[in-house]
Design a protein around this motif. Structure first.
Motif, PDB file in Angstrom:
ATOM      1  N   ALA A  59       0.832  -1.206   0.000  1.00  0.00           N
ATOM      2  CA  ALA A  59       0.000   0.000   0.000  1.00  0.00           C
ATOM      3  C   ALA A  59       0.870   1.262   0.000  1.00  0.00           C
ATOM      4  O   ALA A  59       0.567   2.247  -0.700  1.00  0.00           O
ATOM      5  CB  ALA A  59      -0.928  -0.005   1.210  1.00  0.00           C
ATOM      6  N   ALA A  60       1.983   1.221   0.774  1.00  0.00           N
ATOM      7  CA  ALA A  60       2.875   2.385   0.794  1.00  0.00           C
ATOM      8  C   ALA A  60       3.526   2.596  -0.567  1.00  0.00           C
ATOM      9  O   ALA A  60       3.665   3.735  -1.039  1.00  0.00           O
ATOM     10  CB  ALA A  60       3.941   2.205   1.874  1.00  0.00           C
ATOM     11  N   ALA A  61       3.934   1.481  -1.200  1.00  0.00           N
ATOM     12  CA  ALA A  61       4.528   1.610  -2.540  1.00  0.00           C
ATOM     13  C   ALA A  61       3.512   2.161  -3.536  1.00  0.00           C
ATOM     14  O   ALA A  61       3.859   2.999  -4.390  1.00  0.00           O
ATOM     15  CB  ALA A  61       5.052   0.247  -3.006  1.00  0.00           C
ATOM     16  N   GLU A  62       2.275   1.724  -3.439  1.00  0.00           N
ATOM     17  CA  GLU A  62       1.231   2.249  -4.326  1.00  0.00           C
ATOM     18  C   GLU A  62       1.023   3.736  -4.105  1.00  0.00           C
ATOM     19  O   GLU A  62       0.872   4.510  -5.055  1.00  0.00           O
ATOM     20  CB  GLU A  62      -0.081   1.491  -4.102  1.00  0.00           C
ATOM     21  N   ARG A  63       1.052   4.131  -2.830  1.00  0.00           N
ATOM     22  CA  ARG A  63       0.891   5.564  -2.547  1.00  0.00           C
ATOM     23  C   ARG A  63       2.062   6.373  -3.093  1.00  0.00           C
ATOM     24  O   ARG A  63       1.886   7.465  -3.626  1.00  0.00           O
ATOM     25  CB  ARG A  63       0.748   5.789  -1.035  1.00  0.00           C
ATOM     26  N   ARG A  64       3.295   5.816  -2.958  1.00  0.00           N
ATOM     27  CA  ARG A  64       4.455   6.524  -3.502  1.00  0.00           C
ATOM     28  C   ARG A  64       4.379   6.639  -5.016  1.00  0.00           C
ATOM     29  O   ARG A  64       4.679   7.700  -5.583  1.00  0.00           O
ATOM     30  CB  ARG A  64       5.744   5.793  -3.092  1.00  0.00           C
ATOM     31  N   SER A  77       1.704   6.625  -6.778  1.00  0.00           N
ATOM     32  CA  SER A  77       0.637   7.588  -7.106  1.00  0.00           C
ATOM     33  C   SER A  77       1.131   9.019  -6.948  1.00  0.00           C
ATOM     34  O   SER A  77       0.860   9.885  -7.782  1.00  0.00           O
ATOM     35  CB  SER A  77      -0.576   7.343  -6.202  1.00  0.00           C
ATOM     36  N   ARG A  78       1.905   9.275  -5.868  1.00  0.00           N
ATOM     37  CA  ARG A  78       2.436  10.618  -5.678  1.00  0.00           C
ATOM     38  C   ARG A  78       3.416  10.985  -6.779  1.00  0.00           C
ATOM     39  O   ARG A  78       3.414  12.116  -7.286  1.00  0.00           O
ATOM     40  CB  ARG A  78       3.100  10.728  -4.308  1.00  0.00           C
ATOM     41  N   LEU A  79       4.296  10.010  -7.160  1.00  0.00           N
ATOM     42  CA  LEU A  79       5.254  10.292  -8.237  1.00  0.00           C
ATOM     43  C   LEU A  79       4.536  10.566  -9.551  1.00  0.00           C
ATOM     44  O   LEU A  79       4.910  11.473 -10.302  1.00  0.00           O
ATOM     45  CB  LEU A  79       6.223   9.118  -8.393  1.00  0.00           C
ATOM     46  N   ALA A  80       3.496   9.759  -9.835  1.00  0.00           N
ATOM     47  CA  ALA A  80       2.740   9.983 -11.073  1.00  0.00           C
ATOM     48  C   ALA A  80       2.060  11.339 -11.052  1.00  0.00           C
ATOM     49  O   ALA A  80       2.028  12.062 -12.061  1.00  0.00           O
ATOM     50  CB  ALA A  80       1.707   8.867 -11.265  1.00  0.00           C
ATOM     51  N   ALA A  81       1.522  11.716  -9.875  1.00  0.00           N
ATOM     52  CA  ALA A  81       0.880  13.032  -9.778  1.00  0.00           C
ATOM     53  C   ALA A  81       1.895  14.146  -9.959  1.00  0.00           C
ATOM     54  O   ALA A  81       1.627  15.151 -10.628  1.00  0.00           O
ATOM     55  CB  ALA A  81       0.172  13.165  -8.434  1.00  0.00           C
ATOM     56  N   ASP A  82       3.114  13.967  -9.366  1.00  0.00           N
ATOM     57  CA  ASP A  82       4.153  14.994  -9.523  1.00  0.00           C
ATOM     58  C   ASP A  82       4.597  15.107 -10.971  1.00  0.00           C
ATOM     59  O   ASP A  82       4.800  16.210 -11.488  1.00  0.00           O
ATOM     60  CB  ASP A  82       5.346  14.673  -8.628  1.00  0.00           C
ATOM     61  N   GLU A  83       4.776  13.953 -11.648  1.00  0.00           N
ATOM     62  CA  GLU A  83       5.171  13.996 -13.053  1.00  0.00           C
ATOM     63  C   GLU A  83       4.104  14.652 -13.912  1.00  0.00           C
ATOM     64  O   GLU A  83       4.400  15.408 -14.835  1.00  0.00           O
ATOM     65  CB  GLU A  83       5.452  12.579 -13.548  1.00  0.00           C
ATOM     66  N   SER A  84       2.838  14.358 -13.599  1.00  0.00           N
ATOM     67  CA  SER A  84       1.759  14.992 -14.356  1.00  0.00           C
ATOM     68  C   SER A  84       1.765  16.490 -14.135  1.00  0.00           C
ATOM     69  O   SER A  84       1.554  17.274 -15.061  1.00  0.00           O
ATOM     70  CB  SER A  84       0.411  14.394 -13.936  1.00  0.00           C
ATOM     71  N   ALA A  85       2.035  16.915 -12.887  1.00  0.00           N
ATOM     72  CA  ALA A  85       2.066  18.352 -12.612  1.00  0.00           C
ATOM     73  C   ALA A  85       3.229  19.026 -13.324  1.00  0.00           C
ATOM     74  O   ALA A  85       3.130  20.158 -13.790  1.00  0.00           O
ATOM     75  CB  ALA A  85       2.157  18.597 -11.100  1.00  0.00           C
TER      76      ALA A  85
END
Length: 301
Positions: free
Chosen positions: A150-155, A157-165
């Protein structure tokens, strides 16, 4: 005739600590340390009875897991059959202990085996205790693995969100026009090219003064000579023949009146008065006064 056995249910209750601890309870009447258990009520299943009895004797709400085994022993001339499930207890008690229980204690496996008062329960816990510990360890590993996933999935997701931003285009508050050309309100007329050494044209036609007829000396033959313009004399004074020239030839000097030259010798007719006569004035070669006098003398001789 054999008597009907007594049915009971209980739990091998663990509390998540390091190391895990087992629950043992102290009976009020006999002052014995035993595993938490109790009789089934009418119409109650063994599993439900085990969960209820553990809650009443330990005061902890528990989570029931796999079945561990059955303990059978003689109690008051009757057989007592007790079914046990592995259970996990919560952190804090949720209710007070029932009246038959004096206290509850949480001990590691070895200490719990020493604390138990009955030998058959010690033997049973000695057999199923390690199984309960292994099952609890497996569950704990699975729980931690799920937490890591779950922690890896959250990381991710955060990386994907940062890359999208980062990849998203930055939106300005408003378009800024840089170096916008200034458009004049009226049409812009470019300066006309200046022609070098262009001839200057007068706004009004130049009128050449008409030459003034002059009076020339004539002889006794009285030839009528059409007056011609003089180039080298002033127009306001009539040109006269020098007296010494006339005297050399012994001729009388008279003043001849100028006869104006007309376009035609015939008088104008009515038709000519109404119709415009297009004539072309031929330029007369100009001669100076001396040359004209010489020509006149040659013709006269």
């Amino acid at each position: 005739m054999a008597r009907t056995p007594v049915l009971a249910a209980g739990g091998i209750v663990l509390r998540r600590e390091t190391p895990p601890r087992f629950a043992v309870v102290r009976l009020r009447k006999r002052n014995e340390w035993v595993l938490p258990k109790g009789k089934l009520d009418d119409g109650e299943t063994a599993r439900d009875a085990a969960e209820r009895e553990v809650l009443e004797e330990t005061g902890h709400d528990v989570e029931v897991h796999e079945f561990l085994g059955t303990l059978v022993y003689d109690s008051g001339g009757r057989s007592k059959v007790v079914h046990y499930w592995r259970m996990d207890a919560g952190g804090k008690p949720v209710r007070a202990l029932m009246s038959d229980i004096r206290e509850v204690d949480w001990l590691p496996l070895d200490a719990a085996l020493e604390r138990l008062s009955r030998s058959y329960e010690r033997t049973f816990l000695e057999n199923v205790g390690p199984i309960a510990l292994q099952a609890a360890a497996n569950v704990e590993r699975e729980r931690r693995a799920r937490l890591r996933v779950a922690a890896a999935e959250r990381r991710r997701s955060r990386l994907a969100a940062d890359e999208s931003a980062v990849d998203a285009p930055a939106i300005a508050e408003g378009p800024v026009a840089a170096d916008v050309p200034v458009v004049a309100e009226g049409p812009v007329v470019a300066d006309a090219p200046v022609a070098a050494d262009a001839p200057v044209v007068a706004e009004t036609p130049i009128v050449v003064d008409t030459p003034t007829p002059v009076e020339v000396p004539v002889t006794n033959d009285a030839f009528d000579i059409a007056a011609t313009p003089a180039m080298d004399t002033e127009p306001d004074h009539p040109a006269m023949v020098p007296e010494h020239r006339a005297a050399d030839h012994g001729e009388a000097v008279e003043t001849a009146h100028v006869v104006e030259a007309t376009a035609s010798e015939q008088p104008p007719t009515p038709a000519r008065e109404t119709e415009p006569v297009a004539t072309t004035v031929q330029p007369i070669p100009r001669k100076n006064l001396i040359e004209r006098v010489r020509d006149w003398l040659r013709r006269a001789a």
